[in-house]
Design a protein around this motif. Structure first.
Motif, mmCIF file in Angstrom:
data_model
loop_
_atom_site.group_PDB
_atom_site.id
_atom_site.type_symbol
_atom_site.label_atom_id
_atom_site.label_comp_id
_atom_site.label_asym_id
_atom_site.label_seq_id
_atom_site.Cartn_x
_atom_site.Cartn_y
_atom_site.Cartn_z
ATOM 1 N N VAL A 33 -7.944 -2.173 -0.225
ATOM 2 C CA VAL A 33 -8.828 -1.224 -0.901
ATOM 3 C C VAL A 33 -10.301 -1.551 -0.641
ATOM 4 C CG1 VAL A 33 -9.588 -0.369 -3.169
ATOM 5 C CG2 VAL A 33 -7.147 -0.628 -2.678
ATOM 6 N N THR A 34 -10.636 -2.853 -0.651
ATOM 7 C CA THR A 34 -12.042 -3.263 -0.507
ATOM 8 C C THR A 34 -12.442 -3.510 0.943
ATOM 9 O OG1 THR A 34 -11.552 -5.635 -0.773
ATOM 10 C CG2 THR A 34 -11.977 -4.363 -2.790
ATOM 11 N N LYS A 47 1.030 3.834 -3.199
ATOM 12 C CA LYS A 47 0.655 5.231 -2.952
ATOM 13 C C LYS A 47 1.778 6.170 -3.399
ATOM 14 C CE LYS A 47 -0.633 8.533 0.640
ATOM 15 N NZ LYS A 47 -0.860 8.774 2.077
ATOM 16 N N GLU A 94 -7.580 8.588 -2.174
ATOM 17 C CA GLU A 94 -8.586 7.529 -2.060
ATOM 18 C C GLU A 94 -8.495 6.571 -3.251
ATOM 19 O OE1 GLU A 94 -10.678 7.021 0.515
ATOM 20 O OE2 GLU A 94 -9.717 8.725 1.532
ATOM 21 N N TRP A 95 -8.557 5.261 -2.939
ATOM 22 C CA TRP A 95 -8.519 4.230 -3.965
ATOM 23 C C TRP A 95 -9.919 3.721 -4.271
ATOM 24 C CZ3 TRP A 95 -4.024 3.120 -6.354
ATOM 25 C CH2 TRP A 95 -2.817 3.371 -5.681
ATOM 26 N N GLU A 96 -10.127 3.352 -5.530
ATOM 27 C CA GLU A 96 -11.354 2.648 -5.910
ATOM 28 C C GLU A 96 -11.013 1.588 -6.948
ATOM 29 O OE1 GLU A 96 -15.732 3.404 -7.943
ATOM 30 O OE2 GLU A 96 -14.635 5.106 -7.099
ATOM 31 N N ALA A 151 0.832 -1.215 0.000
ATOM 32 C CA ALA A 151 0.000 0.000 0.000
ATOM 33 C C ALA A 151 0.861 1.258 0.000
ATOM 34 C CB ALA A 151 -0.939 -0.008 1.198
ATOM 35 N N PHE A 210 -7.367 0.295 -10.722
ATOM 36 C CA PHE A 210 -7.829 1.173 -9.653
ATOM 37 C C PHE A 210 -7.707 2.623 -10.101
ATOM 38 C CE2 PHE A 210 -5.716 -2.540 -7.972
ATOM 39 C CZ PHE A 210 -6.521 -2.994 -6.935
ATOM 40 N N TYR A 255 -7.026 6.425 -8.371
ATOM 41 C CA TYR A 255 -6.461 7.021 -7.155
ATOM 42 C C TYR A 255 -6.667 8.527 -7.240
ATOM 43 C CZ TYR A 255 -3.141 8.319 -3.509
ATOM 44 O OH TYR A 255 -2.552 8.841 -2.383
#
Length: 199
Positions: free
Chosen positions: A156-157, A129, A182-184, A125, A176, A178
């Protein structure tokens, strides 16, 4: 956008042996998978490529880089697979017999030199990042390893997917976004490119 990719197949993958930090190269099937991955990304915007410093990940990344005209593939040790210590080289099924909770043992102390899940997740992570913060608005492809990627998906989840749930395929792509820290997750475990014919 971050495209996070598992490396191509190795002989140890085929034999279902634990690799960890052991430096095993791609086999012929893995090299073909890397070429198929490169074909997938031929028309997808990628500005930077990074990889674990282990050969199987770096070779996969460089194959995509050649197709994209990106010759500078930067490596990071923190993108490596989970270290399995003295268990590296044994059959995965043997580890499952010895330590049936090895894949989900959050919060437990290290045994047999196996890296704690929290440590692997933290380094993944942090490194990802840092990569995205440096890349700013650029799109990035990172080649890493199954357990390591799964730990990031878990992060992330918030445990809904990833470690203990998902089995990542060789060269499968998980993407993903970023934004503002914030990650999605956008796509997960996509290996549709393995249907692309290559020589």
């Amino acid at each position: 956008m971050l495209y996070l990719v598992r490396h191509g197949e190795t002989d140890w993958n085929k034999q279902k042996l634990l690799q960890g930090h052991t430096n095993i190269p791609l086999n012929e099937q893995g090299k073909r998978q890397a070429k198929q991955l490169a074909e997938k990304f031929k028309d997808i915007e990628v500005d930077r490529i990074y990889a674990s410093d282990l050969e199987r990940a770096l070779e996969t990344a460089r194959t995509v880089g050649e197709k994209k005209g990106i010759t500078d593939v930067q490596t990071f040790e923190r993108l490596r697979e989970r270290c399995f210590g003295e268990m590296e080289g044994i059959q995965v099924v043997k580890l499952d017999e010895l330590l049936p909770n090895c894949w989900t043992n959050w919060g437990e102390e290290s045994v047999h030199g196996i890296e704690p899940l929290e440590e692997m997740q933290s380094r993944m992570a942090e490194q990802l990042k840092e990569i995205m913060e440096e890349a700013k608005e650029e799109d990035v492809l990172v080649v890493s390893h199954g357990a390591a990627i799964n730990s990031f998906i878990h992060f992330v989840t918030k445990g809904e997917s990833g470690t203990g749930i998902l089995r990542l395929k060789n060269t499968a792509v998980t993407s993903f976004t970023y934004k503002e820290g914030e990650w999605e997750m956008v796509t997960c475990n996509d290996d549709s490119h393995l249907e692309i014919p290559v020589s």
